[in-house]
Design an enzyme around this catalytic site. Structure first.
Site, PDB file in Angstrom:
ATOM      1  N   HIS A   1       0.827  -1.204   0.000  1.00  8.04           N
ATOM      2  CA  HIS A   1       0.000   0.000   0.000  1.00  8.04           C
ATOM      3  C   HIS A   1       0.865   1.259   0.000  1.00  8.04           C
ATOM      4  CE1 HIS A   1      -3.915  -2.005   1.611  1.00  8.04           C
ATOM      5  NE2 HIS A   1      -3.472  -2.556   0.503  1.00  8.04           N
TER       6      HIS A   1
ATOM      7  N   GLU B   1       0.689   3.968   1.795  1.00  2.00           N
ATOM      8  CA  GLU B   1       1.087   4.397   3.135  1.00  2.00           C
ATOM      9  C   GLU B   1       2.284   3.585   3.624  1.00  2.00           C
ATOM     10  OE1 GLU B   1      -3.522   4.101   3.154  1.00  2.00           O
ATOM     11  OE2 GLU B   1      -1.837   3.222   2.065  1.00  2.00           O
TER      12      GLU B   1
ATOM     13  N   CYS C   1      -6.197   1.458   5.349  1.00  2.39           N
ATOM     14  CA  CYS C   1      -6.792   0.207   5.817  1.00  2.39           C
ATOM     15  C   CYS C   1      -6.291  -0.074   7.234  1.00  2.39           C
ATOM     16  CB  CYS C   1      -6.413  -0.941   4.881  1.00  2.39           C
ATOM     17  SG  CYS C   1      -4.672  -1.449   5.013  1.00  2.39           S
TER      18      CYS C   1
ATOM     19  N   CYS D   1      -2.393  -0.687   7.447  1.00  2.00           N
ATOM     20  CA  CYS D   1      -1.648   0.579   7.344  1.00  2.00           C
ATOM     21  C   CYS D   1      -1.866   1.430   8.588  1.00  2.00           C
ATOM     22  CB  CYS D   1      -2.071   1.339   6.093  1.00  2.00           C
ATOM     23  SG  CYS D   1      -1.528   0.560   4.561  1.00  2.00           S
TER      24      CYS D   1
END
Length: 157
Positions: free
Chosen positions: A82, A84, A110, A113
Site C-alpha cells: 500500500h 502508506e 486500511c 496501514c
C-alpha cells in the site's frame, strides 16, 4: 505578483501532491498515493505497487481479481504494498523520522496501514476518499487520531 485568492491551502497543496504520486501506481484496482509531511515539508512519498524487483500487477495481472476478493478484505493476498506502507518504508530506508508527521493519502488507510501509522508516530491523517475497512476507524479512534477529509476540486467543478 501571485494571486493569493487562487493559492491553495496547505491541505489542498499536499493532497494534490498525493494525487500526483498516485499516478505512479501499478495496481489494477485502485491507484493510491501518500505523502508524509512535517512542518510543511515533504519527508516521504509512496504509491501502491509491487516491491522493488518484483513484477507489477499491470504486468502479471491482479491476483485479487482472479480470486474475486472484495475491496478491504484479505490484504495479504496481493503482490502490492500500500501507498502508506511504501511512504513509511521509504522514510525508514533513508533514515528520516516521521514521528509527529501528517499523512496525506488519496484514500483512508486500511487497518494494516493504520497500525503501522500509529506505531510510526503519525498523529494527523488527511484523506480524500473513504475505504471499506471499519476496523481502521476503530483503531484510529482508540489511538486518538481523527482523520480529516480533504476533497479536491475537479477540473469540471
Amino acid at each position: 505578483m501571485p494571486d493569493t485568492d487562487k493559492r491553495p491551502s496547505w491541505d489542498t497543496y499536499f493532497m494534490e501532491i498525493a494525487a500526483l504520486v498516485a499516478r505512479r501506481s501499478t495496481c489494477l484496482r485502485r491507484a493510491v498515493g501518500a505523502v508524509i509531511v512535517k512542518n510543511r515539508r515533504i519527508l516521504s512519498t509512496g504509491y501502491n505497487g509491487a516491491p522493488s524487483g518484483i513484477a507489477h500487477c499491470v504486468d502479471r495481472g491482479c491476483l485479487r481479481e482472479t480470486m474475486r476478493i472484495e475491496s478491504g478484505q484479505r490484504h495479504e493476498l496481493c503482490r502490492g504494498i500500500h501507498a502508506e506502507q511504501n511512504a513509511i518504508i521509504q522514510a525508514a530506508y533513508h533514515g528520516v523520522s516521521i514521528q509527529d508527521g501528517t499523512l496525506y493519502c488519496t484514500n483512508l488507510p486500511c487497518a494494516i496501514c493504520t497500525k503501522m501509522i500509529i506505531n510510526a508516530g503519525i498523529h494527523d491523517i488527511c484523506y480524500e476518499e473513504g475505504y471499506a475497512d471499519e476496523l481502521s476507524m476503530t483503531l484510529l479512534d482508540e489511538a486518538g487520531i481523527h482523520p480529516r477529509q480533504v476533497r479536491l476540486q475537479t477540473e469540471k467543478g
